[in-house]
Design a protein around this motif. Structure first.
Motif, PDB file in Angstrom:
ATOM      1  N   ASN A  56      15.726 -30.379 -36.205  1.00  0.00           N
ATOM      2  CA  ASN A  56      16.258 -29.303 -35.371  1.00  0.00           C
ATOM      3  C   ASN A  56      17.694 -29.537 -34.938  1.00  0.00           C
ATOM      4  OD1 ASN A  56      13.773 -28.066 -35.512  1.00  0.00           O
ATOM      5  ND2 ASN A  56      13.097 -28.735 -33.481  1.00  0.00           N
ATOM      6  N   GLY A  57      18.095 -30.818 -34.840  1.00  0.00           N
ATOM      7  CA  GLY A  57      19.375 -31.112 -34.207  1.00  0.00           C
ATOM      8  C   GLY A  57      20.508 -31.494 -35.123  1.00  0.00           C
ATOM      9  N   SER A  82      16.286 -40.216 -31.714  1.00  0.00           N
ATOM     10  CA  SER A  82      14.888 -39.798 -31.679  1.00  0.00           C
ATOM     11  C   SER A  82      14.023 -40.953 -32.174  1.00  0.00           C
ATOM     12  CB  SER A  82      14.661 -38.570 -32.572  1.00  0.00           C
ATOM     13  OG  SER A  82      14.847 -38.913 -33.945  1.00  0.00           O
ATOM     14  N   GLN A 117      10.923 -34.015 -35.896  1.00  0.00           N
ATOM     15  CA  GLN A 117      11.309 -32.664 -35.499  1.00  0.00           C
ATOM     16  C   GLN A 117      12.667 -32.632 -34.807  1.00  0.00           C
ATOM     17  OE1 GLN A 117       8.924 -30.310 -36.527  1.00  0.00           O
ATOM     18  NE2 GLN A 117      10.715 -28.998 -36.387  1.00  0.00           N
ATOM     19  N   GLU A 118      12.942 -33.659 -34.001  1.00  0.00           N
ATOM     20  CA  GLU A 118      14.226 -33.707 -33.291  1.00  0.00           C
ATOM     21  C   GLU A 118      15.392 -33.769 -34.267  1.00  0.00           C
ATOM     22  OE1 GLU A 118      11.125 -34.824 -30.452  1.00  0.00           O
ATOM     23  OE2 GLU A 118      11.595 -35.490 -32.484  1.00  0.00           O
TER      24      GLU A 118
END
Length: 254
Positions: free
Chosen positions: A216-217, A14, A212-213
């Motif tokens: 979330n991941g 990301s 955010q990536e």
């Protein structure tokens, strides 16, 4: 003199991860990274690399994160995405040819982006699992690339003399959360001596800024930010820069 490669995994995950890696390289002691060809930050990472010609960039072969590049690799997939790591942490069976084709596609994508890879490793160390070792060996020989040597058949490929797997501990403030269960100063003192005495070492780390990536991941988040600061500001970083017995290097130098 010991050659020391400090490699941050997950380049291309990301934008936040990419910027953390670049700062640790430009301002700190990071020398190398490995690029995930299948993740959303790939194009951004490739653009950053063009501005940083001396940053070593290898291929972070991916099997447990995101989606494959190819569509005809059903044995590697669960739904539309790669299988989870837990699938490979027990006895497993996949199509070896499908794995070869997918990982080859990932390597080819890095070349097409104008990047000459320095080496191969893998996300979650999946190149070390079972018959996956045969695939990474075949690809290493095809492209004449070194491989992170943390697997049984490392003698069949070029690799560093030593691989240090516990450096992520520097991002933890509580010793109970570390892999070694050692106080940081104790761990670093022992590591420094090893670096001076060993012909070549790869230190694996994970530097990133949180976006955010990543939130979330990944379940491995906050230690990454601390590692960026450590590689830039710590006494350990300053010591490596000035120690005449240690040469900061990339895989191109071994």
């Amino acid at each position: 003199m010991g050659k020391v490669i400090i490699n941050s995994d997950d380049f291309g995950y990301s934008r936040g991860v990419n910027y953390g890696i670049v700062d640790a390289y430009q301002q700190g002691i990071l020398t190398s990274t490995t690029l995930m060809a299948n993740m959303p930050g790939f194009e951004h990472a490739a653009k950053l690399k063009k501005e940083l010609p001396d940053l070593g960039v290898g291929v972070h072969l991916t099997l447990t994160c995101g989606k494959p590049l190819l569509t005809n690799v059903d044995s590697l997939m669960e739904g539309e995405k790669f299988r989870k790591l837990s699938f490979y942490q027990q006895s497993f069976q996949i199509d070896g040819d499908q794995l070869y084709q997918e990982w080859n596609a990932q390597i080819q994508k890095v070349y097409r982006a104008g990047i000459q890879p320095t080496h191969l490793d893998s996300h979650h160390h999946t190149h070390t699992f079972g018959s996956n070792q045969e695939v990474v060996i075949a690809l290493a020989k095809k492209y004449d690339l070194p491989v992170r040597g943390n697997f049984e058949r490392h003698s069949e490929v070029h690799h560093t003399t030593y691989f240090e797997p516990y450096f992520d501990d520097v991002g933890e403030s509580d010793v109970k959360n570390t892999q070694t269960k050692l106080p940081r100063d104790t761990y670093l003192k022992g590591l420094l001596e090893k670096l001076r005495e060993t012909e070549s070492t790869e230190i694996m780390c994970h530097t990133a800024y949180i976006d955010q990536e990543l939130l979330n991941g990944s379940s491995f988040v906050f230690s990454r930010v601390n590692q960026v600061k450590f590689l830039i500001e710590s006494a350990f970083a300053a010591e490596l820069k000035k120690d005449h017995r240690i040469e900061l290097a990339t895989y191109k130098d071994i």
